[in-house]
Design a protein around this motif. Structure first.
Motif, PDB file in Angstrom:
ATOM      1  N   ALA A 116       8.674 -33.454 -23.635  1.00 22.67           N
ATOM      2  CA  ALA A 116      10.024 -33.567 -24.199  1.00 22.67           C
ATOM      3  C   ALA A 116      10.875 -32.322 -23.937  1.00 22.67           C
ATOM      4  O   ALA A 116      12.011 -32.435 -23.447  1.00 22.67           O
ATOM      5  CB  ALA A 116       9.942 -33.845 -25.695  1.00 22.67           C
ATOM      6  N   ILE A 117      10.338 -31.140 -24.226  1.00 22.65           N
ATOM      7  CA  ILE A 117      11.142 -29.914 -24.079  1.00 22.65           C
ATOM      8  C   ILE A 117      11.439 -29.668 -22.605  1.00 22.65           C
ATOM      9  O   ILE A 117      12.602 -29.451 -22.222  1.00 22.65           O
ATOM     10  CB  ILE A 117      10.408 -28.712 -24.700  1.00 22.65           C
ATOM     11  CG1 ILE A 117      10.216 -28.909 -26.204  1.00 22.65           C
ATOM     12  CG2 ILE A 117      11.155 -27.422 -24.415  1.00 22.65           C
ATOM     13  CD1 ILE A 117       9.307 -27.867 -26.851  1.00 22.65           C
ATOM     14  N   ALA A 118      10.405 -29.713 -21.771  1.00 21.06           N
ATOM     15  CA  ALA A 118      10.578 -29.395 -20.351  1.00 21.06           C
ATOM     16  C   ALA A 118      11.529 -30.383 -19.673  1.00 21.06           C
ATOM     17  O   ALA A 118      12.414 -29.987 -18.907  1.00 21.06           O
ATOM     18  CB  ALA A 118       9.211 -29.420 -19.655  1.00 21.06           C
ATOM     19  N   VAL A 119      11.362 -31.664 -19.975  1.00 20.06           N
ATOM     20  CA  VAL A 119      12.187 -32.695 -19.332  1.00 20.06           C
ATOM     21  C   VAL A 119      13.646 -32.575 -19.806  1.00 20.06           C
ATOM     22  O   VAL A 119      14.580 -32.691 -19.011  1.00 20.06           O
ATOM     23  CB  VAL A 119      11.608 -34.097 -19.615  1.00 20.06           C
ATOM     24  CG1 VAL A 119      12.564 -35.192 -19.179  1.00 20.06           C
ATOM     25  CG2 VAL A 119      10.257 -34.253 -18.916  1.00 20.06           C
ATOM     26  N   ALA A 120      13.829 -32.310 -21.111  1.00 21.29           N
ATOM     27  CA  ALA A 120      15.199 -32.154 -21.630  1.00 21.29           C
ATOM     28  C   ALA A 120      15.879 -30.947 -20.980  1.00 21.29           C
ATOM     29  O   ALA A 120      17.068 -31.007 -20.636  1.00 21.29           O
ATOM     30  CB  ALA A 120      15.177 -32.001 -23.152  1.00 21.29           C
ATOM     31  N   ALA A 144       4.219 -36.643 -17.050  1.00 23.83           N
ATOM     32  CA  ALA A 144       4.599 -36.980 -15.668  1.00 23.83           C
ATOM     33  C   ALA A 144       5.462 -38.239 -15.659  1.00 23.83           C
ATOM     34  O   ALA A 144       6.460 -38.312 -14.927  1.00 23.83           O
ATOM     35  CB  ALA A 144       3.339 -37.189 -14.817  1.00 23.83           C
ATOM     36  N   HIS A 145       5.100 -39.211 -16.477  1.00 25.96           N
ATOM     37  CA  HIS A 145       5.903 -40.434 -16.570  1.00 25.96           C
ATOM     38  C   HIS A 145       7.324 -40.087 -17.036  1.00 25.96           C
ATOM     39  O   HIS A 145       8.317 -40.552 -16.472  1.00 25.96           O
ATOM     40  CB  HIS A 145       5.242 -41.410 -17.539  1.00 25.96           C
ATOM     41  CG  HIS A 145       6.075 -42.616 -17.812  1.00 25.96           C
ATOM     42  ND1 HIS A 145       5.952 -43.779 -17.092  1.00 25.96           N
ATOM     43  CD2 HIS A 145       7.084 -42.825 -18.698  1.00 25.96           C
ATOM     44  CE1 HIS A 145       6.848 -44.656 -17.525  1.00 25.96           C
ATOM     45  NE2 HIS A 145       7.540 -44.108 -18.506  1.00 25.96           N
ATOM     46  N   ASN A 146       7.420 -39.258 -18.083  1.00 28.15           N
ATOM     47  CA  ASN A 146       8.738 -38.917 -18.624  1.00 28.15           C
ATOM     48  C   ASN A 146       9.559 -38.090 -17.641  1.00 28.15           C
ATOM     49  O   ASN A 146      10.782 -38.254 -17.543  1.00 28.15           O
ATOM     50  CB  ASN A 146       8.573 -38.192 -19.962  1.00 28.15           C
ATOM     51  CG  ASN A 146       8.150 -39.153 -21.044  1.00 28.15           C
ATOM     52  OD1 ASN A 146       8.634 -40.296 -21.097  1.00 28.15           O
ATOM     53  ND2 ASN A 146       7.244 -38.732 -21.917  1.00 28.15           N
ATOM     54  N   ALA A 147       8.891 -37.201 -16.909  1.00 28.75           N
ATOM     55  CA  ALA A 147       9.604 -36.386 -15.921  1.00 28.75           C
ATOM     56  C   ALA A 147      10.179 -37.275 -14.820  1.00 28.75           C
ATOM     57  O   ALA A 147      11.328 -37.101 -14.399  1.00 28.75           O
ATOM     58  CB  ALA A 147       8.653 -35.348 -15.331  1.00 28.75           C
ATOM     59  N   ALA A 148       9.383 -38.246 -14.363  1.00 29.57           N
ATOM     60  CA  ALA A 148       9.855 -39.132 -13.288  1.00 29.57           C
ATOM     61  C   ALA A 148      11.011 -39.995 -13.781  1.00 29.57           C
ATOM     62  O   ALA A 148      11.976 -40.235 -13.066  1.00 29.57           O
ATOM     63  CB  ALA A 148       8.702 -40.008 -12.807  1.00 29.57           C
ATOM     64  N   ARG A 149      10.912 -40.414 -15.024  1.00 29.25           N
ATOM     65  CA  ARG A 149      11.920 -41.310 -15.581  1.00 29.25           C
ATOM     66  C   ARG A 149      13.281 -40.632 -15.756  1.00 29.25           C
ATOM     67  O   ARG A 149      14.323 -41.269 -15.650  1.00 29.25           O
ATOM     68  CB  ARG A 149      11.394 -41.748 -16.937  1.00 29.25           C
ATOM     69  CG  ARG A 149      12.233 -42.728 -17.656  1.00 29.25           C
ATOM     70  CD  ARG A 149      11.402 -43.209 -18.800  1.00 29.25           C
ATOM     71  NE  ARG A 149      12.137 -44.085 -19.636  1.00 29.25           N
ATOM     72  CZ  ARG A 149      11.661 -44.551 -20.781  1.00 29.25           C
ATOM     73  NH1 ARG A 149      10.464 -44.194 -21.188  1.00 29.25           N
ATOM     74  NH2 ARG A 149      12.375 -45.355 -21.505  1.00 29.25           N
ATOM     75  N   HIS A 150      13.261 -39.341 -16.059  1.00 32.35           N
ATOM     76  CA  HIS A 150      14.510 -38.628 -16.338  1.00 32.35           C
ATOM     77  C   HIS A 150      14.806 -37.571 -15.294  1.00 32.35           C
ATOM     78  O   HIS A 150      15.358 -36.519 -15.600  1.00 32.35           O
ATOM     79  CB  HIS A 150      14.448 -37.995 -17.727  1.00 32.35           C
ATOM     80  CG  HIS A 150      14.312 -39.007 -18.819  1.00 32.35           C
ATOM     81  ND1 HIS A 150      15.240 -40.000 -19.021  1.00 32.35           N
ATOM     82  CD2 HIS A 150      13.349 -39.206 -19.739  1.00 32.35           C
ATOM     83  CE1 HIS A 150      14.859 -40.766 -20.034  1.00 32.35           C
ATOM     84  NE2 HIS A 150      13.717 -40.301 -20.485  1.00 32.35           N
ATOM     85  N   HIS A 151      14.424 -37.857 -14.063  1.00 33.40           N
ATOM     86  CA  HIS A 151      14.610 -36.881 -12.989  1.00 33.40           C
ATOM     87  C   HIS A 151      16.034 -36.991 -12.458  1.00 33.40           C
ATOM     88  O   HIS A 151      16.375 -37.967 -11.799  1.00 33.40           O
ATOM     89  CB  HIS A 151      13.604 -37.186 -11.876  1.00 33.40           C
ATOM     90  CG  HIS A 151      13.685 -36.251 -10.738  1.00 33.40           C
ATOM     91  ND1 HIS A 151      13.248 -34.953 -10.809  1.00 33.40           N
ATOM     92  CD2 HIS A 151      14.178 -36.402  -9.495  1.00 33.40           C
ATOM     93  CE1 HIS A 151      13.468 -34.356  -9.658  1.00 33.40           C
ATOM     94  NE2 HIS A 151      14.027 -35.216  -8.842  1.00 33.40           N
ATOM     95  N   PRO A 152      16.894 -36.004 -12.754  1.00 34.50           N
ATOM     96  CA  PRO A 152      18.264 -36.125 -12.250  1.00 34.50           C
ATOM     97  C   PRO A 152      18.265 -35.985 -10.729  1.00 34.50           C
ATOM     98  O   PRO A 152      17.507 -35.164 -10.200  1.00 34.50           O
ATOM     99  CB  PRO A 152      18.995 -34.939 -12.897  1.00 34.50           C
ATOM    100  CG  PRO A 152      18.057 -34.352 -13.883  1.00 34.50           C
ATOM    101  CD  PRO A 152      16.683 -34.768 -13.498  1.00 34.50           C
ATOM    102  N   PRO A 153      19.090 -36.788 -10.028  1.00 34.91           N
ATOM    103  CA  PRO A 153      19.105 -36.719  -8.572  1.00 34.91           C
ATOM    104  C   PRO A 153      19.347 -35.284  -8.114  1.00 34.91           C
ATOM    105  O   PRO A 153      20.210 -34.598  -8.656  1.00 34.91           O
ATOM    106  CB  PRO A 153      20.290 -37.617  -8.174  1.00 34.91           C
ATOM    107  CG  PRO A 153      20.583 -38.443  -9.369  1.00 34.91           C
ATOM    108  CD  PRO A 153      20.085 -37.714 -10.566  1.00 34.91           C
ATOM    109  N   GLY A 154      18.558 -34.834  -7.175  1.00 34.23           N
ATOM    110  CA  GLY A 154      18.764 -33.490  -6.626  1.00 34.23           C
ATOM    111  C   GLY A 154      18.128 -32.386  -7.443  1.00 34.23           C
ATOM    112  O   GLY A 154      18.138 -31.226  -7.042  1.00 34.23           O
ATOM    113  N   SER A 155      17.584 -32.719  -8.613  1.00 34.68           N
ATOM    114  CA  SER A 155      17.002 -31.657  -9.439  1.00 34.68           C
ATOM    115  C   SER A 155      15.600 -31.327  -8.933  1.00 34.68           C
ATOM    116  O   SER A 155      14.991 -32.082  -8.191  1.00 34.68           O
ATOM    117  CB  SER A 155      16.933 -32.075 -10.904  1.00 34.68           C
ATOM    118  OG  SER A 155      15.885 -32.979 -11.111  1.00 34.68           O
TER     119      SER A 155
END
Ligand code: GLN
Length: 279
Positions: A116-120, A144-155
């Protein structure tokens, strides 16, 4: 069963029943509110009754739904990870204050759990180089699932590493370290109450005073911070003075205590001033 019948019961838990019904019907709050007469089919009724019964037996709503909102993002949560809590959003807010909008800083999240913290952080500051560590492989899979789901384009891609606190980043330094570690004292009555009964004990409690992990995180931070870097941690409402002492003993300056939305002192942060000795 009709929608309005399904929602009947104790007014105090009506909001939870509505969330469970939304999940079973895969419908929005607005749809449910405007279709009181709609009928659940047999499978839906069965599934809904099962969820209501599990909730009545104490299972957290977030685990029943498999998701929880944090910092405006929907996160997958399973019983392998702590359920993200609103007070932890204060840690993200504080971290963002330490980082310029286009910051490319190296950030470390210790004990990431659901991520949660890292992805936010990465969602809000896509150029950061964020590393998230957890010793639980099951938690890392959720992160890993949450990171992939909220991966902003280009980030940049969230780097996920398995291991105990700083072990996987033994010779690395960061501009910012954040952590919501386990901090509940062993034997604390809260562990036997509410959602905590269903959460992973290793994510909740840390030694007789709850300070075992905070001690390690703070004491070792100077080996992993760039000069001028920040360490921000969450802790129990009565652990502020103990945390301030740990920060001072480790050589931090500008040690500050922040309160959560309930007004409880729950976050401590500090800046590591000087040139650090080499590992
Ligand atoms: N904030 C949680 C609670 O007391 C504990 C989370 C943690 O130990 N990091 O409910």
């Amino acid at each position: 069963m009709r929608v309005d019948e399904a929602l009947q019961g104790d007014p105090a838990t009506r909001g939870e029943r509505r969330l469970l019904l939304e999940a079973v019907l895969e419908r929005s709050h607005a749809w449910i509110a405007s279709h009181p007469e709609a009928l659940l089919d047999e499978a839906q009724s069965q599934r809904y009754r099962t969820l209501v019964a599990r909730r009545a037996a104490g299972e957290p709503v977030a685990y029943l739904l498999g998701s929880r909102e944090f910092f405006g993002l929907d996160f997958r949560v399973t019983p392998d990870v702590l359920i993200p809590r609103p007070e932890t959003e204060g840690l993200v807010d504080w971290a963002l204050e330490c980082l310029a909008p286009d910051s490319t800083a190296a950030v470390l999240d210790l004990g990431t759990g659901s991520g949660a913290i890292a992805v936010a952080l990465l969602h809000a500051r896509p150029h950061l180089a964020v590393t998230a560590v957890d010793r639980s492989p099951a938690a890392l899979a959720v992160a890993a699932h949450n990171a992939a789901r909220h991966h902003p384009p280009g980030s940049r891609v969230l780097r996920l590493l398995g291991g105990d606190w700083y072990a996987p980043v033994a010779h690395e330094r960061f501009h910012l370290i954040v952590s919501n570690p386990p901090y509940v004292a062993q034997g604390d009555a809260h562990l036997a109450q509410g959602d905590l009964r269903f959460e992973p004990p290793a994510a909740l409690s840390a030694g007789p005073e709850g300070l075992d992990d905070l001690r390690r995180i703070v004491a070792q931070a100077p080996h992993h911070l760039e000069a001028g870097g920040h360490l921000l941690v969450e802790h129990g409402h009565d652990q502020g003075p103990a945390c301030a002492a740990l920060f001072a003993a480790a050589g931090f300056c500008d040690v500050t205590l922040r309160r959560d939305l309930a007004g409880l002192p729950r976050l401590t942060g500090g800046r590591y001033p000087g040139v650090t000795e080499q590992d």
